[in-house]
Design a protein around this motif. Structure first.
Motif, short mmCIF file in Angstrom:
data_model
loop_
_atom_site.label_atom_id
_atom_site.label_comp_id
_atom_site.label_asym_id
_atom_site.label_seq_id
_atom_site.Cartn_x
_atom_site.Cartn_y
_atom_site.Cartn_z
N GLY A 182 75.37 97.33 -11.20
CA GLY A 182 76.35 96.48 -10.49
C GLY A 182 75.85 95.61 -9.41
N SER A 213 77.17 95.94 -6.37
CA SER A 213 77.10 96.85 -5.25
C SER A 213 77.05 98.15 -5.82
N THR A 244 79.30 95.01 -19.51
CA THR A 244 80.78 95.17 -19.48
C THR A 244 81.12 94.85 -18.11
N ALA A 245 80.39 93.66 -17.67
CA ALA A 245 80.87 92.90 -16.52
C ALA A 245 81.25 91.43 -16.77
N GLY A 255 77.91 96.69 -15.15
CA GLY A 255 79.24 96.93 -15.00
C GLY A 255 79.75 98.22 -15.05
N GLY A 258 83.35 99.95 -18.59
CA GLY A 258 82.01 100.58 -18.07
C GLY A 258 81.85 102.04 -18.08
N ASP A 263 79.50 83.25 -14.12
CA ASP A 263 79.50 84.47 -14.16
C ASP A 263 79.48 85.19 -15.59
N LYS A 264 80.57 85.20 -16.31
CA LYS A 264 80.78 85.96 -17.59
C LYS A 264 79.93 85.29 -18.77
N ASP A 284 73.23 90.92 -10.17
CA ASP A 284 74.24 89.82 -10.15
C ASP A 284 74.10 89.05 -11.25
N LEU A 285 74.98 89.03 -12.10
CA LEU A 285 74.78 88.11 -13.46
C LEU A 285 74.65 86.67 -13.07
N ARG A 286 74.98 86.41 -11.87
CA ARG A 286 75.27 84.91 -11.59
C ARG A 286 73.90 84.30 -10.82
N THR A 308 90.94 93.83 -26.98
CA THR A 308 92.51 93.48 -26.30
C THR A 308 92.42 93.85 -25.04
N VAL A 309 93.59 93.66 -24.49
CA VAL A 309 93.78 94.27 -22.97
C VAL A 309 93.71 95.57 -22.89
N GLY A 366 83.05 99.88 -13.63
CA GLY A 366 84.39 99.00 -14.05
C GLY A 366 85.31 100.13 -15.05
N THR A 367 86.38 99.54 -15.51
CA THR A 367 87.47 100.15 -16.37
C THR A 367 86.76 100.38 -17.71
N1 LIG Z 1 90.18 95.25 -18.66
C1 LIG Z 1 90.75 94.47 -19.74
O1 LIG Z 1 91.69 94.49 -19.88
C2 LIG Z 1 89.86 93.66 -20.53
C3 LIG Z 1 90.17 92.98 -21.79
C4 LIG Z 1 89.29 92.20 -22.57
C5 LIG Z 1 88.06 91.97 -21.98
N2 LIG Z 1 87.63 92.56 -20.80
C6 LIG Z 1 86.42 92.03 -20.31
O2 LIG Z 1 85.52 93.23 -20.08
C7 LIG Z 1 84.52 93.27 -19.16
C8 LIG Z 1 85.01 94.25 -17.98
O3 LIG Z 1 86.20 94.22 -17.65
P1 LIG Z 1 86.77 95.43 -16.53
O4 LIG Z 1 88.16 95.14 -16.50
O5 LIG Z 1 86.01 96.87 -17.18
O6 LIG Z 1 86.13 95.28 -15.45
P2 LIG Z 1 86.21 95.79 -13.81
O7 LIG Z 1 86.86 96.97 -14.00
O8 LIG Z 1 86.46 94.71 -12.91
O9 LIG Z 1 84.52 96.23 -13.75
C9 LIG Z 1 83.69 95.21 -13.63
C10 LIG Z 1 82.40 95.87 -13.34
O10 LIG Z 1 81.30 95.08 -13.60
C11 LIG Z 1 80.59 94.78 -12.32
N3 LIG Z 1 80.37 93.37 -11.90
C12 LIG Z 1 81.39 92.54 -11.80
N4 LIG Z 1 80.71 91.06 -11.72
C13 LIG Z 1 79.45 91.27 -11.77
C14 LIG Z 1 78.32 90.42 -11.80
N5 LIG Z 1 78.31 89.02 -11.52
N6 LIG Z 1 77.07 90.91 -11.96
C15 LIG Z 1 76.98 92.38 -12.15
N7 LIG Z 1 77.91 93.20 -12.16
C16 LIG Z 1 79.05 92.75 -11.79
C17 LIG Z 1 81.39 95.40 -11.13
O11 LIG Z 1 80.76 96.40 -10.08
P3 LIG Z 1 80.33 95.57 -8.75
O12 LIG Z 1 81.55 95.27 -8.05
O13 LIG Z 1 79.35 96.73 -8.18
O14 LIG Z 1 79.51 94.41 -9.12
C18 LIG Z 1 82.26 96.46 -12.02
O15 LIG Z 1 81.57 97.62 -12.18
C19 LIG Z 1 85.18 91.46 -18.35
O16 LIG Z 1 84.31 90.73 -18.99
C20 LIG Z 1 86.31 91.59 -18.93
O17 LIG Z 1 86.76 90.02 -18.99
C21 LIG Z 1 88.50 93.32 -20.01
#
Ligand SMILES: NC(=O)c1ccc[n+]([C@@H]2O[C@H](COP(=O)([O-])OP(=O)(O)OC[C@H]3O[C@@H](n4cnc5c(N)ncnc54)[C@H](OP(=O)(O)O)[C@@H]3O)[C@@H](O)[C@H]2O)c1
Length: 199
Positions: free
Chosen positions: A30, A32, A62-63, A7, A13, A85-86, A39-41, A155-156, A10-11
């Motif tokens: 990730g 892709s 962080t995915a 991940g 990551g 997934d998660k 893929d975690l799944r 948190t968010v 991601g935001t």
């Molecule tokens: N953002 C928030 O406010 C927040 C708050 C609390 C908790 N969280 C948790 O923190 C985690 C990350 O959040 P984020 O906002 O940083 O997510 P994000 O920006 O959507 O990034 C997710 C990253 O993970 C990869 N990914 C997604 N699904 C995957 C899978 N099945 N297998 C492998 N890689 C995968 C994606 O890359 P690819 O597309 O290349 O796979 C991407 O780089 C999540 O679990 C979310 O629930 C987020």
């Protein structure tokens, strides 16, 4: 240390990679994005990942996706998205990665504030986040070779407020860079079985 970061694009990551990359080698992963794909799944892709990169000192995730939506429209199929997934994705990452993780190496997973502090539309996320924290506490007492496991509960995130803000009224967002410090504490510290809340 050699650190696998699932991940990384991601935001959260990206902030974790920024925090750790000056001191350690980061291997971004990730579906892709990243240098390696898994893929975690999809358990075989996790095994293939660890075959390719061999031994590592830390595995950070962080995915993971979950369904958000109204309670009245919740179905087993929608719940299943986050379970596969998660939740099981991160659990299976630990099972697949433990043989490739060095003695004393660490896993760091990700949950979220909804484990304890629910919002409307967030039942599936609360379920998954709470289960992950229970899993981490249990795994910590059984992992071998001094391996450790912790979970970061953010948190968010400030950077996610344009998308998530309407669902999190009254919650104080935190910058991704602050959340990244909790991953650093897990990877570079000595604790295990901990839930690091960054609220
Ligand atoms: N953002 C928030 O406010 C927040 C708050 C609390 C908790 N969280 C948790 O923190 C985690 C990350 O959040 P984020 O906002 O940083 O997510 P994000 O920006 O959507 O990034 C997710 C990253 O993970 C990869 N990914 C997604 N699904 C995957 C899978 N099945 N297998 C492998 N890689 C995968 C994606 O890359 P690819 O597309 O290349 O796979 C991407 O780089 C999540 O679990 C979310 O629930 C987020």
């Amino acid at each position: 240390m050699k650190i696998v970061l699932i991940g990384a694009a991601g935001t959260i990551g990206k902030a974790v990679a920024r925090e750790l990359s000056s001191r350690h080698q980061i291997i971004p992963v990730g579906r892709s994005s990243g240098d390696f794909h898994a893929d975690l799944r999809d358990i075989p892709t996790l095994h293939a990942l660890f075959e390719k990169i061999s031994q590592v000192d830390a595995i950070v995730c962080t995915a993971g996706s979950v369904h958000f939506g109204p309670w009245n429209e919740l179905t087993p199929e929608k719940l299943d998205i986050g379970l596969r997934d998660k939740l099981l994705g991160q659990v299976n990452l630990v099972l697949a990665g433990q043989r490739s993780l060095s003695d004393g190496g660490s896993f760091t997973l990700t949950s979220g504030i909804l484990s304890e502090n629910p919002i409307r539309y967030g039942a599936a996320a609360s379920l998954v986040n709470g289960a992950l924290e229970s899993f981490v506490r249990a795994a910590a007492i059984e992992l071998s070779r001094g391996q450790r496991i912790n979970i970061v509960n953010p948190t968010v995130i400030q950077e996610s407020m344009p998308a998530f803000g309407p669902y999190f009224r009254g919650y104080r967002p935190v910058p991704a860079a602050d959340v990244a410090l909790a991953y650093s504490k897990s990877v570079e510290g000595s604790q295990t079985g901990q839930v690091y809340k960054v609220w």
